[in-house]
Design an enzyme around this catalytic site. Structure first.
Site, PDB file in Angstrom:
ATOM      1  CG  ASP A 117      -0.828   3.089  -0.503  1.00 33.84           C
ATOM      2  OD1 ASP A 117      -1.161   3.932   0.406  1.00 33.84           O
ATOM      3  OD2 ASP A 117       0.148   3.580  -1.296  1.00 33.84           O
ATOM      4  CG  ASP A 123       4.438   1.436 -11.085  1.00 34.76           C
ATOM      5  OD1 ASP A 123       4.980   1.333 -12.139  1.00 34.76           O
ATOM      6  OD2 ASP A 123       4.765   1.659  -9.820  1.00 34.76           O
ATOM      7  NE  ARG A 132       4.032  -1.419 -10.964  1.00 34.73           N
ATOM      8  CZ  ARG A 132       3.970  -1.893  -9.716  1.00 34.73           C
ATOM      9  NH1 ARG A 132       3.613  -3.004  -9.436  1.00 34.73           N
ATOM     10  NH2 ARG A 132       4.318  -1.084  -8.662  1.00 34.73           N
ATOM     11  CB  SER A 182       7.596   4.366  -2.009  1.00 33.94           C
ATOM     12  OG  SER A 182       6.850   3.564  -2.963  1.00 33.94           O
TER      13      SER A 182
END
Ligand code: ARG
Length: 390
Positions: free
Chosen positions: A14, A122, A93, A174
Site C-alpha cells: 500500500d 487509523d 497511531r 491485514s
C-alpha cells in the site's frame, strides 16, 4: 520545484504504491517510518523507499517512547476496548502522527500522507492527531481517492511503476504489529463462521502446542510501573518483549472481537497480546490489594472511557490528559509483587504481596485470631438498609 509531502511509510504494498501515486501527483515524497516493535530492517526499508521514488526517509526506533508515554499510562488505566482489545494499534497511531508533524516542520512541508483506507479507524487517528497538533497541515490519503480497488490492481500498478515489491496476490490477512500486540483482520476472518487458523497468529502458540506444565512468573510494580520480571529489574521495553515471549509460548492473549469502529462499521478483528494481558491482570490484582473500593470502582469507569478515547484517536485531548492525571494520582500505593501461573492460555493469580496491602487477616479470618467487632454489625446494617426498606 515540486511540493514536499511527508508520507507514513511501512514498506508494504500500500505505502509503496502511495509513493508512486504521490509522485504522479507532482509531489516530492519524504518518508517517515517508525519502529514500535514490528521487526523490520532499517536498511531494507531505506532501500525500498528510495527505489520506489522517495527522495529521503526518516527511520526512528520509537519503542521506548511508545512504551513509556503511551503504553504505560494505558496500563495504569487498565484500558481495554470492548472487553477484548488492549489498543495496541490505536496507541501507536498518535505517536506516529506526532512525528509526521515534526518531520513536516523540519522539511518545511505542509502536506502529510498516509496509506490508511477510508473505512478504518487509523485514518481517523492520523488525521485527527495531525489536525489537533497543526491545523494548517493538509492531509492526503491516496487510498481514499485512488482507482486501485483490489490487491491485484495494486500489484499491477506496482509492476508498471517498477516498485520493489515482493508481495504475492494472496495476502491472507491485514496485520499491524507492535510491542503491545498484533491486530489481524480481513481474509477468511471476514466470514464470522471461520475460526482463525494457526497461520493468523504471530506472537502466540496454539494451546495444543503450549507446554503441558504451568510456568510461574512474578512481576514487581513500583507505583504502578512494571519494574521487574522474575525479580530481575528491566526497562519497560525489554520487560514487555520478554513477557511476549513467555506468554506467547503458553498461548496467552488471543482474542476475537466483533468491534465497533469509529466510522460506524462493525468489524471482526483478531488480536494477540500476551504481555499486555499478563501485565493488565497483574496490575489489576495489585490494585485490588492496595486501593480502597471507591477508587477501584471509579477506576473501572475511567478505564472504560480511556479506552474509548484512545480507540477513537483522541489521545491528544483534554479529557484523556485529565483521566491520566486521575489515574496517575491513584498509583502512589501500587507497589508490590504479583506471582502468576501461566498455563494453556490461562493467567492464574498465585501470590500477592505488597507493603501497602489493605488486606487485614485479623479482620477477614474465620479462625481464632478474629478481631472483627461483631457487636457493630447489626447496628451498621439497620442504618445501611434504611433507605431501601418500606
Ligand atoms: N481494528 C484495530 C484498530 O482499529 C486494528 C486496525 C489495524 N489494522 C490492521 N491492519 N489489522 O485499532
Amino acid at each position: 520545484m515540486s511540493k514536499k509531502i511527508v508520507l507514513a511509510y511501512s514498506g508494504g504494498l500500500d505505502t509503496s504504491c502511495c509513493i508512486a501515486y504521490l509522485l504522479e501527483k507532482g509531489y516530492e515524497v519524504v518518508c517517515f517510518s517508525a519502529n514500535l516493535g514490528s521487526e523490520f530492517s532499517p536498511s531494507d526499508l531505506k532501500k525500498r523507499a528510495i527505489a520506489s521514488g522517495a527522495s529521503k526517509i526518516y527511520i526512528k526506533d520509537l519503542r521506548w517512547e511508545f512504551a513509556k508515554q503511551f503504553v504505560l499510562p494505558s496500563l495504569k488505566a487498565n484500558a481495554v476496548y470492548e472487553g477484548k482489545y488492549v489498543l495496541s494499534t490505536a496507541l501507536g497511531r498518535p505517536l506516529i502522527a506526532k512525528y509526521l508533524v515534526e518531520v513536516a516542520k523540519k522539511e518545511k512541508a505542509n502536506v502529510i500522507a498516509h496509506g490508511c483506507t477510508a473505512k478504518g479507524n487509523d485514518q481517523v487517528r492520523f488525521d485527527t492527531t495531525v489536525k489537533i497538533l497543526n491545523p494548517r497541515i493538509k492531509i492526503v490519503a491516496p487510498l481514499r481517492e485512488w482507482h486501485l480497488t483490489s490487491r491485484e490492481s495494486e500489484l499491477e500498478y506496482a509492476k508498471s511503476k517498477k516498485l520493489p515489491i515482493t508481495a504475492t496476490k494472496e495476502k491472507i490477512y491485514s496485520i499491524d504489529k507492535n510491542i503491545w500486540g498484533v491486530s489481524i483482520e480481513a481474509g477468511i476472518l471476514e466470514n464470522l463462521n471461520n475460526e482463525p487458523k494457526d497461520d493468523a497468529y504471530f506472537m502466540t502458540q496454539s494451546l495444543l502446542k503450549a507446554p503441558n506444565k504451568p510456568e510461574y512468573i512474578n512481576i514487581t510494580f513500583e507505583k504502578g510501573i512494571p519494574a521487574a520480571l522474575n525479580n530481575k529489574k528491566m526497562d519497560l521495553v525489554s520487560l514487555i518483549e520478554k513477557l511476549n515471549q513467555i506468554g506467547g509460548r503458553h498461548g496467552i492473549g488471543r482474542t476475537d472481537l466483533i468491534e465497533d469502529r469509529t466510522v460506524g462499521i462493525k468489524s471482526r478483528e483478531v488480536y494477540e497480546a500476551p504481555a499486555a494481558w499478563v501485565l493488565i491482570a497483574a496490575h489489576k490484582e495489585l490494585e485490588s490489594l492496595v486501593l480502597d473500593k471507591e477508587t477501584l470502582y471509579f477506576k473501572e469507569i475511567v478505564g472504560l472511557k480511556y479506552a474509548q478515547l484512545v480507540y477513537q484517536g483522541l489521545w491528544f485531548s483534554k479529557l484523556r490528559e485529565s483521566l491520566d492525571a486521575v489515574v496517575q494520582n491513584t498509583q502512589e500505593p501500587v507497589s508490590g509483587k504479583i506471582t502468576l501461573k501461566l498455563y494453556k492460555g490461562n493467567i492464574i493469580i498465585a501470590k500477592r504481596n505488597s507493603k501497602n496491602s489493605l488486606y487485614k487477616k485479623e479482620l477477614a479470618t474465620y479462625g481464632k485470631k478474629d478481631k472483627f467487632d461483631k457487636t457493630s454489625a447489626e447496628g451498621f446494617i439497620n442504618i445501611f438498609s434504611m433507605p431501601f426498606v418500606r
